[in-house]
Design an enzyme around this catalytic site. Sequence first.
Site, PDB file in Angstrom:
ATOM      1  N   GLY A 302      43.197  39.135  34.534  1.00 57.10           N
ATOM      2  CA  GLY A 302      43.820  39.646  33.321  1.00 57.10           C
ATOM      3  C   GLY A 302      45.318  39.826  33.484  1.00 57.10           C
ATOM      4  O   GLY A 302      45.994  39.057  34.174  1.00 57.10           O
ATOM      5  N   SER A 303      45.857  40.881  32.885  1.00 60.46           N
ATOM      6  CA  SER A 303      47.311  41.028  32.746  1.00 60.46           C
ATOM      7  C   SER A 303      48.078  41.280  34.032  1.00 60.46           C
ATOM      8  O   SER A 303      49.307  41.229  34.034  1.00 60.46           O
ATOM      9  CB  SER A 303      47.629  42.148  31.754  1.00 60.46           C
ATOM     10  OG  SER A 303      47.329  41.717  30.446  1.00 60.46           O
TER      11      SER A 303
END
Length: 611
Positions: A302-303
Amino acid sequence: MKSWRGSGRRKASLNQPLLPGLFGNLGTTSSRVKKSHPSSPAEAALHLARSRLSLVLLGFSLFFIIASARLTFLAIDNDPHEPSVIQAASGYAPIIARADILDRNGSLLATSLPTVMLMANTRNIIDAKEAAHKLASALPDLDEEKLSHNFARLKRYIVLKRHLTPRQYYAINKMGIAGLEFVPDESRIYPAGNVTAHVLGYTDIDNIGIAGLEKTLNEKLMENPEPVTTTLDIRLQTILHRELQKAIEELEALGGAGLIMDVHTGEILSLVSLPDFDPQKAGKAKDKELFNQATLGVYEMGSTFKIFNTAMALDSGLIHVAEKIDTLRTIEIGGKKIRDLHAFTHWLNLAEIFVESSNIGSARIAEKLGTEKQKSFLQSLGLTKKPHLEIPEIGGPLVPSDPHWGKTATMTISFGHGIAVSALQIVAATAPLINDGYQVQPTLIKTATPPKKGKRLVKKRTSDQMRALMRLAVKYGTAKKAEVPGYLVGGKTGTADKLLGKKYSKTERISSFLGVFPTTAPRYIVFALLDNPKGTAKTYGHATAGWTAAPVVGKIVSQIGPLLNLPPTELDVMEAIERRLTRPLGRQVVDGFKLNSEVNDYASVESNSTH
């Protein structure tokens, strides 16, 4: 081998077997006998007769010993598989002591203790049934019926039980069962138990390493008596293990992983994977407990991957930190929509895209730089190949093949989807982005001299700007719950939807936070990952990394800072230091950050989804 007993004086038992090196010379006594001279011719004759009789008995004894030795040799020679077993059962077979394993401060992590192995020479057992009955009373885990059968039918040496306790040893020895033999043995002990299980690994019953450092260093530990010193700090290992376990329980997560690494030397001070196992009973552990989620498991992060996307943009010189990028329009590509969970009302600059974790902005940055630049940059950081560490449980990344690494993959990889890496990889890849730009090699083995500085991977200015951005992400962005009074913590959150089959789940996720401290002169990366945490009343129902993983790192930093000789800084001093830290971004960029007026915490609306 060391004796179980102390060095104080104790009465030797005449019934005790001689086990050189384990019990010392027990069973031997000495006494002084006064010499006397015959006082009469009759006594002299009697003394002479006794001497002659002794000589005759000595002759018969020598004959018996030679004949027995010859018969034994013939019996052994008939079975090519028995000599090594019989040699081991003689009580004089050498025991190879396995070297100790220590933490960086000399604390004992693994050692070997002397024990006893019980064997039976079934040829010498007189009454098989009686012997089996007696043994089963002392060792209830043995099958009496099976013992009786083996004693009666098998005509060879058999191992009955490894690692007898002192109480078991004395009880069996007292029975006086003919045909039983005690052999010196060794048992591997792990004082920290589960806490270091996934790093140290474990050995089999013969003290052969079959996992972790025990396996990788097996030959060295067997041949070199000198202890092996690891980079682990058992104090930090205990703290990371405890805080990660508490978060898993509170958030009902399936598991988790964590690392603490020195960003300049690559030394791993702590590595935890949960669930874990008791290395003394590894044979009873479940597969998921034996699985190392920190080094073997690979995940779409993810981020946290926006760290690499942003650093790539800054280092290329093609996008300036203050450059505005369209974050208003949803991107449609390859039949998918890339969107931000938290809608923005204006175009964001590069710094805002990172701090406020915009998927749309990250995708547009990757699109502008192109696939080849992305590939090259991730390769240079070691994110596209299997990493190296001194344990065998290492997983390789899952990356798109060249034909499939096109525009769509380039965009999704920018925010951590479409590529899966391990916790070890993401920590090692981040180090050069905050340590002034130099590559480091993660290690678990402490060396006498510090490693040489690696090759430069990014410009120093890029590293300065990334440190500042990671600090702003904690102060203003999605990671505010990682804030620790007195420490300038920086970092990046990541919440990735889990891929189930061919679709991303809307309810299951991997939440992680990569923390850096102190950001002014980074020394350590603290990483925490939670597998599918659930929202609670305490997190207002949110399960994103800002609410789940970031607080874990904050708690860890607050405890390990003083242990690492990094005391907290006074508030007024911190403000001055922070102004200097963020200077590479420019005053306009730093002053542009404002707290969201509608939601008091960006952590609750972290944007990491793609559908």
